[in-house]
Design a protein around this motif. Sequence first.
Motif, PDB file in Angstrom:
ATOM      1  N   ALA A  19      18.578  -0.957  23.616  1.00 36.85           N
ATOM      2  CA  ALA A  19      19.849  -0.353  23.186  1.00 36.85           C
ATOM      3  C   ALA A  19      19.742   0.200  21.766  1.00 36.85           C
ATOM      4  N   GLY A  20      19.078  -0.521  20.880  1.00 30.73           N
ATOM      5  CA  GLY A  20      18.935  -0.059  19.499  1.00 30.73           C
ATOM      6  C   GLY A  20      18.187   1.264  19.412  1.00 30.73           C
ATOM      7  N   THR A  21      17.149   1.412  20.211  1.00 28.88           N
ATOM      8  CA  THR A  21      16.388   2.662  20.264  1.00 28.88           C
ATOM      9  C   THR A  21      17.277   3.789  20.761  1.00 28.88           C
ATOM     10  N   LEU A  22      18.046   3.519  21.807  1.00 29.11           N
ATOM     11  CA  LEU A  22      18.936   4.532  22.370  1.00 29.11           C
ATOM     12  C   LEU A  22      19.959   4.987  21.339  1.00 29.11           C
ATOM     13  N   TYR A  23      20.623   4.051  20.683  1.00 29.86           N
ATOM     14  CA  TYR A  23      21.697   4.443  19.774  1.00 29.86           C
ATOM     15  C   TYR A  23      21.171   5.145  18.528  1.00 29.86           C
ATOM     16  N   GLY A  24      19.962   4.796  18.087  1.00 29.88           N
ATOM     17  CA  GLY A  24      19.339   5.535  16.987  1.00 29.88           C
ATOM     18  C   GLY A  24      19.043   6.962  17.400  1.00 29.88           C
ATOM     19  N   ALA A  25      18.530   7.132  18.615  1.00 30.44           N
ATOM     20  CA  ALA A  25      18.238   8.471  19.136  1.00 30.44           C
ATOM     21  C   ALA A  25      19.526   9.271  19.321  1.00 30.44           C
TER      22      ALA A  25
ATOM     23  N   LYS B 277       6.515  32.257  18.910  1.00 28.45           N
ATOM     24  CA  LYS B 277       6.944  31.317  17.890  1.00 28.45           C
ATOM     25  C   LYS B 277       7.307  29.987  18.546  1.00 28.45           C
ATOM     26  N   ARG B 278       6.836  28.922  17.942  1.00 30.87           N
ATOM     27  CA  ARG B 278       7.106  27.598  18.496  1.00 30.87           C
ATOM     28  C   ARG B 278       8.379  27.027  17.885  1.00 30.87           C
ATOM     29  N   GLU B 279       9.229  26.471  18.722  1.00 28.89           N
ATOM     30  CA  GLU B 279      10.466  25.820  18.300  1.00 28.89           C
ATOM     31  C   GLU B 279      10.114  24.559  17.514  1.00 28.89           C
ATOM     32  N   LYS B 280      10.753  24.366  16.366  1.00 26.39           N
ATOM     33  CA  LYS B 280      10.412  23.234  15.497  1.00 26.39           C
ATOM     34  C   LYS B 280      10.739  21.872  16.111  1.00 26.39           C
ATOM     35  N   ASP B 281      11.663  21.808  17.053  1.00 33.31           N
ATOM     36  CA  ASP B 281      12.053  20.537  17.659  1.00 33.31           C
ATOM     37  C   ASP B 281      11.240  20.195  18.899  1.00 33.31           C
ATOM     38  N   ILE B 282      10.227  20.999  19.169  1.00 34.76           N
ATOM     39  CA  ILE B 282       9.385  20.787  20.347  1.00 34.76           C
ATOM     40  C   ILE B 282       7.992  20.405  19.871  1.00 34.76           C
ATOM     41  N   PRO B 283       7.324  19.466  20.469  1.00 37.80           N
ATOM     42  CA  PRO B 283       7.675  18.778  21.700  1.00 37.80           C
ATOM     43  C   PRO B 283       8.700  17.661  21.458  1.00 37.80           C
ATOM     44  N   LEU B 284       9.496  17.428  22.470  1.00 37.11           N
ATOM     45  CA  LEU B 284      10.423  16.307  22.442  1.00 37.11           C
ATOM     46  C   LEU B 284       9.639  15.029  22.714  1.00 37.11           C
ATOM     47  N   THR B 285      10.087  13.929  22.155  1.00 33.23           N
ATOM     48  CA  THR B 285       9.481  12.657  22.534  1.00 33.23           C
ATOM     49  C   THR B 285       9.910  12.344  23.966  1.00 33.23           C
ATOM     50  N   GLU B 286       9.183  11.478  24.604  1.00 38.76           N
ATOM     51  CA  GLU B 286       9.536  11.079  25.972  1.00 38.76           C
ATOM     52  C   GLU B 286      10.944  10.498  26.011  1.00 38.76           C
ATOM     53  N   THR B 287      11.259   9.691  25.021  1.00 35.60           N
ATOM     54  CA  THR B 287      12.580   9.073  24.932  1.00 35.60           C
ATOM     55  C   THR B 287      13.681  10.119  24.852  1.00 35.60           C
ATOM     56  N   VAL B 288      13.538  11.064  23.950  1.00 35.94           N
ATOM     57  CA  VAL B 288      14.547  12.113  23.768  1.00 35.94           C
ATOM     58  C   VAL B 288      14.648  12.970  25.024  1.00 35.94           C
TER      59      VAL B 288
END
Length: 108
Positions: free
Chosen positions: A45-51, A2-13
Motif C-alpha cells: 500500500a505504501g508503494t502504491l500511495y507514493g506512486a 524525440k523520446r518522451e522524458k517520462d518513458i520508460p514507465l516503471t512496471e509499477t507505474v
Amino acid sequence: MKREKDIPLTETVYYILLSLLEPAHGYLILQKIEELSEGQVRMAAGTLYGAIENLLKLKFIQPVESGDSRRKVYLITDKGKNILRLDAKRMKHMIRITDDAFKNERGL
C-alpha cells in the motif's frame, strides 16, 4: 524521433495507469494490478500511495467523485493514456526487434 522524458514507465507505474482506465480506489487498484500481472506483481500500500502522489503531480491521473467519502477514487487522464500508449508502443518495438534478432540467429 524525440523520446518522451517520462518513458520508460516503471512496471509499477505502468500497471497503476492500466488499472485506472476505469475509476478505482487504492485497494481495488492493488487487486487489479495483481490480476493484470497474473500474480507476478504484488504491491504494498505504501508503494502504491507514493506512486499515486507522483502520478497526480504529473497529471497522469486525477481524483474523481465517488459515493463513498471514506475512499479516494482515481482515474487516468488523457495525458496518462497518451504516456501509457507511448510506452506500450516502445515495448512492442522492443519485442519485434528481439523476435527478429532470434529469428536471424536461428537462420529462419
